[in-house]
Write a protein that holds these residues in place. Structure first.
Motif, PDB file in Angstrom:
ATOM      1  N   GLN A  97       0.798  -1.241   0.000  1.00 40.72           N
ATOM      2  CA  GLN A  97       0.000   0.000   0.000  1.00 40.72           C
ATOM      3  C   GLN A  97       0.821   1.277   0.000  1.00 40.72           C
ATOM      4  O   GLN A  97       0.308   2.351  -0.315  1.00 40.72           O
ATOM      5  CB  GLN A  97      -0.917   0.009   1.223  1.00 40.72           C
ATOM      6  N   VAL A  98       2.101   1.154   0.375  1.00 39.43           N
ATOM      7  CA  VAL A  98       2.886   2.355   0.658  1.00 39.43           C
ATOM      8  C   VAL A  98       3.039   3.283  -0.544  1.00 39.43           C
ATOM      9  O   VAL A  98       3.028   4.512  -0.399  1.00 39.43           O
ATOM     10  CB  VAL A  98       4.257   1.983   1.287  1.00 39.43           C
ATOM     11  N   SER A  99       3.153   2.722  -1.742  1.00 39.77           N
ATOM     12  CA  SER A  99       3.398   3.576  -2.903  1.00 39.77           C
ATOM     13  C   SER A  99       2.208   4.506  -3.166  1.00 39.77           C
ATOM     14  O   SER A  99       2.395   5.686  -3.476  1.00 39.77           O
ATOM     15  CB  SER A  99       3.707   2.728  -4.135  1.00 39.77           C
ATOM     16  N   GLU A 100       1.003   3.992  -3.041  1.00 40.96           N
ATOM     17  CA  GLU A 100      -0.166   4.862  -3.247  1.00 40.96           C
ATOM     18  C   GLU A 100      -0.257   5.911  -2.137  1.00 40.96           C
ATOM     19  O   GLU A 100      -0.558   7.084  -2.396  1.00 40.96           O
ATOM     20  CB  GLU A 100      -1.475   4.052  -3.327  1.00 40.96           C
ATOM     21  N   ILE A 101       0.037   5.501  -0.911  1.00 42.82           N
ATOM     22  CA  ILE A 101       0.052   6.447   0.219  1.00 42.82           C
ATOM     23  C   ILE A 101       1.045   7.577  -0.068  1.00 42.82           C
ATOM     24  O   ILE A 101       0.773   8.758   0.164  1.00 42.82           O
ATOM     25  CB  ILE A 101       0.440   5.703   1.525  1.00 42.82           C
ATOM     26  N   ALA A 102       2.224   7.189  -0.598  1.00 45.94           N
ATOM     27  CA  ALA A 102       3.312   8.157  -0.829  1.00 45.94           C
ATOM     28  C   ALA A 102       3.030   9.092  -2.008  1.00 45.94           C
ATOM     29  O   ALA A 102       3.782  10.025  -2.250  1.00 45.94           O
ATOM     30  CB  ALA A 102       4.628   7.417  -1.054  1.00 45.94           C
TER      31      ALA A 102
END
Ligand code: C5P
Length: 221
Positions: A97-102
């Motif tokens: 999920q981190v890439s979309e959060i970032a």
């Protein structure tokens, strides 16, 4: 010799954090893992039940999260509002999920401000995606660390254990997908700064990469 800042960027799994930690050790500098900060936000969002696509609620979340990095017994300790989340931020759930959060502006604005604050005194080695291109455009040494997708997946595969086992092909697919997402976002995407030195670690050992970077640092201090 004077203290400098070292920026190490590149795609997922290229060995940035291992190499950056060793370079910092050798120079007596502080290592800062900016990916851990984005992971901390992804973890916080997840726990608050906020979908990675919800810009409004993420922006609100950013006013309440306090992330801190501190040196620990084996590496850097990551805290979220005081709680130790060092291990939790490495989960597959966070990684997916981190890439979309970032990609959200509210997230990047706050973390970049923190990162610039940490680097203001010089003597830091910072790794991430946009350090040389955006966070620290004046860093004295900029490295863009790359490796083939297969080798990067293999390195990740070898780090997995127990219940976490994921087929190598699946890992490679996820790594390529995360890079594509990091490269194509609107705000400070993953990119090689014009003045960065590209180091391909596909056929180099960790220590060989560390030596190359230390040599670059020596010419600047
Ligand atoms: O370095 P690591 O793989 O832990 O980073 C996790 C994610 O955080 C990256 O895939 C990227 O989406 C984001 N990141 C970023 N900018 C940075 C560091 C990490 O967008 N400087």
């Amino acid at each position: 010799s004077s203290r400098i800042n070292v920026a190490i960027d590149g795609p997922a799994g290229a060995g940035k954090s291992t190499v950056a930690r060793k370079v910092a050790q050798q120079l007596g500098y502080v290592y800062i893992d900016t990916g851990a900060m984005y992971r901390a936000v992804a973890y916080a969002a997840n726990r608050a039940g906020i979908p990675a696509s919800d810009a409004a609620r993420l922006s609100e979340l950013m006013t309440t999260v306090e992330i801190s990095l501190e040196p620990g017994a084996d590496g850097q300790l990551v805290r979220l509002n005081g709680e130790d989340i060092t291990t939790a931020i490495r989960s597959r759930e966070v990684t997916l999920q981190v890439s979309e959060i970032a990609s959200h502006e509210s997230v990047r604005i706050k973390l970049v401000e923190m990162q610039r604050g940490l680097a203001a005194m010089k003597g830091i080695v910072m790794d991430g995606r946009d350090i040389g291109s955006h966070v620290l455009p004046n860093a004295e040494v900029k490295v863009f660390l790359i490796a083939s997708a297969r080798v990067r997946a293999l390195r990740r595969f070898q780090e997995l254990s127990g219940s976490e086992i994921v087929p190598l092909e699946q890992l490679e697919k996820e790594i390529v997908e995360r890079d594509r997402s990091d490269e194509s976002r609107q705000i400070s995407p993953l990119t090689c700064a014009k003045d960065a030195v590209v180091v391909d670690s596909t056929e180099l050992s960790i220590d060989q990469v560390v030596t190359v970077i230390l040599d670059l640092c020596r010419t600047k201090t």
